[in-house]
Design an enzyme around this catalytic site. Structure first.
Site, PDB file in Angstrom:
ATOM      1  N   ASP A 129      42.662  31.692  38.882  1.00  0.00           N
ATOM      2  CA  ASP A 129      42.546  30.993  37.594  1.00  0.00           C
ATOM      3  C   ASP A 129      43.939  30.738  37.011  1.00  0.00           C
ATOM      4  OD1 ASP A 129      43.184  33.560  36.810  1.00  0.00           O
ATOM      5  OD2 ASP A 129      41.585  33.739  35.322  1.00  0.00           O
ATOM      6  N   SER A 130      44.976  31.207  37.714  1.00  0.00           N
ATOM      7  CA  SER A 130      46.353  30.839  37.361  1.00  0.00           C
ATOM      8  C   SER A 130      46.516  29.320  37.407  1.00  0.00           C
ATOM      9  CB  SER A 130      47.351  31.501  38.318  1.00  0.00           C
ATOM     10  OG  SER A 130      46.977  31.313  39.670  1.00  0.00           O
TER      11      SER A 130
ATOM     12  N   ASP B  72      38.332  32.709  42.040  1.00  0.00           N
ATOM     13  CA  ASP B  72      38.612  33.603  40.912  1.00  0.00           C
ATOM     14  C   ASP B  72      37.642  33.310  39.776  1.00  0.00           C
ATOM     15  OD1 ASP B  72      40.083  35.604  39.792  1.00  0.00           O
ATOM     16  OD2 ASP B  72      41.861  34.390  39.377  1.00  0.00           O
TER      17      ASP B  72
ATOM     18  N   GLU C 142      48.023  44.246  39.965  1.00  0.00           N
ATOM     19  CA  GLU C 142      49.102  43.410  39.406  1.00  0.00           C
ATOM     20  C   GLU C 142      49.964  44.221  38.454  1.00  0.00           C
ATOM     21  OE1 GLU C 142      47.781  39.597  37.976  1.00  0.00           O
ATOM     22  OE2 GLU C 142      49.693  39.163  36.992  1.00  0.00           O
TER      23      GLU C 142
HETATM   24  O1  KIV Z   1      44.941  33.865  39.174  1.00  0.00           O
HETATM   25  C1  KIV Z   1      45.707  34.283  40.052  1.00  0.00           C
HETATM   26  O2  KIV Z   1      46.458  33.541  40.693  1.00  0.00           O
HETATM   27  C2  KIV Z   1      45.707  35.720  40.308  1.00  0.00           C
HETATM   28  C3  KIV Z   1      46.821  36.265  41.147  1.00  0.00           C
HETATM   29  C4  KIV Z   1      48.061  36.306  40.370  1.00  0.00           C
HETATM   30  C5  KIV Z   1      46.462  37.566  41.730  1.00  0.00           C
HETATM   31  O3  KIV Z   1      44.867  36.414  39.824  1.00  0.00           O
END
Ligand code: KIV
Length: 277
Positions: A47-48, A86, A185
């Site tokens: 979700d980044s 995610d 993290e």
């Molecule tokens: O959303 C994402 O990219 C993540 C990673 C940083 C582990 O959760």
């Protein structure tokens, strides 16, 4: 030789054999193809993407529909890597039914292989319900960006013994609930190593030290395409932003001065045909 599709069992075997697991985020067809072709074990459609692709100022506004849209594009670019979708904020916290239903969308609509969700021991029952529905779940503890406000900002977690014990307990609870893998993290390296030793499922670190069973980075951080901020744990392997910026400026100049398109970019027709138009 073509790589076979990566499976949960293979990821587990890698941990048991002491072989490192690789994970990289991807959000669209071209990045997914590159990650897959690089032989990376798992692709995380994180979700980044809310920050690095959609321009939100955090991951909180990301919706299920946005995640599904991007996961579908990633699926089209991947042949072998294991795809993890995610779960966005509030897609798994409101009720157990909603959590299972939303996890199911990642599998049925977007063709992901598994889902990831953030949270500690309190999320164990949710993990259990999704796993019971037949969907592999990856946990995510430590700094959990969706609830960073509750953690008083983007800070290293588990720095004192009390906080570290809570994270170790969370890791064990998520493992017991059936999670097949755990992202950790922004935690101290000694805690990353301790959790990795104490649980049987693979741990994937992002700012959690080198003793984790594997590592993950955000694609845009690794290729230097996101310069709003760079976390300490992110290594930039290439800086694409200035290269792309220079190419765009050169293109604008060539169009303005008439040197693009050149003959090599131009289709021709016979003069006598042109005269008949
Ligand atoms: O959303 C994402 O990219 C993540 C990673 C940083 C582990 O959760």
């Amino acid at each position: 030789m073509e790589r076979k599709k990566v499976t949960v069992a293979e990821l587990q075997q890698k941990k048991e054999a002491g072989r490192k697991i690789t994970m990289m985020t991807a959000y669209d067809y071209p990045s997914a193809r590159l990650v897959d072709e690089a032989g990376i074990d798992t692709v995380l459609v994180g979700d980044s993407l809310g920050m690095v692709v959609l321009g939100y100022d955090s991951t909180v506004p990301v919706t299920m529909d946005e995640m599904i849209h991007h996961c579908k594009a990633v699926y089209r670019g991947v042949r072998s890597s294991f795809i993890i979708g995610d779960m966005p904020f509030l897609s798994y916290q409101v009720s157990m039914d909603r959590a299972v239903e939303n996890a199911g969308r990642f599998i049925k609509e977007a063709r992901c292989d598994a889902v990831k969700l953030e949270g500690g021991s309190e999320m164990a029952p949710v993990v259990q319900a999704i796993v019971r529905a037949g969907i592999p779940v990856c946990g995510h503890i430590g700094l959990t960006p969706q609830t960073a406000t509750m953690l008083s900002g983007f800070k290293v977690q588990g720095k004192d013994a009390g906080g570290a014990r809570k994270l170790l307990a969370a890791a064990k609870d998520l493992e017991e609930a059936g999670a097949f893998m755990l992202v950790m993290e922004c935690i101290p390296d000694l805690l990353g190593a301790r959790i990795t030793r104490d649980i049987k499922i693979p741990t994937i670190g992002i700012g959690a030290g080198k003793e984790c069973d594997g590592q993950v980075l955000v694609y845009h951080d690794l290729v230097g395409l996101f310069d709003r901020f760079t976390p300490k744990f992110a290594k930039q392997y290439v800086k694409l932003t200035p290269l792309i910026r220079d190419a765009l400026i050169l293109y604008r100049k060539e169009v303005e001065e008439g040197s693009f398109p050149g003959p090599e970019h131009t289709f021709s027709m016979k003069q006598e045909e042109a005269e008949k138009i």
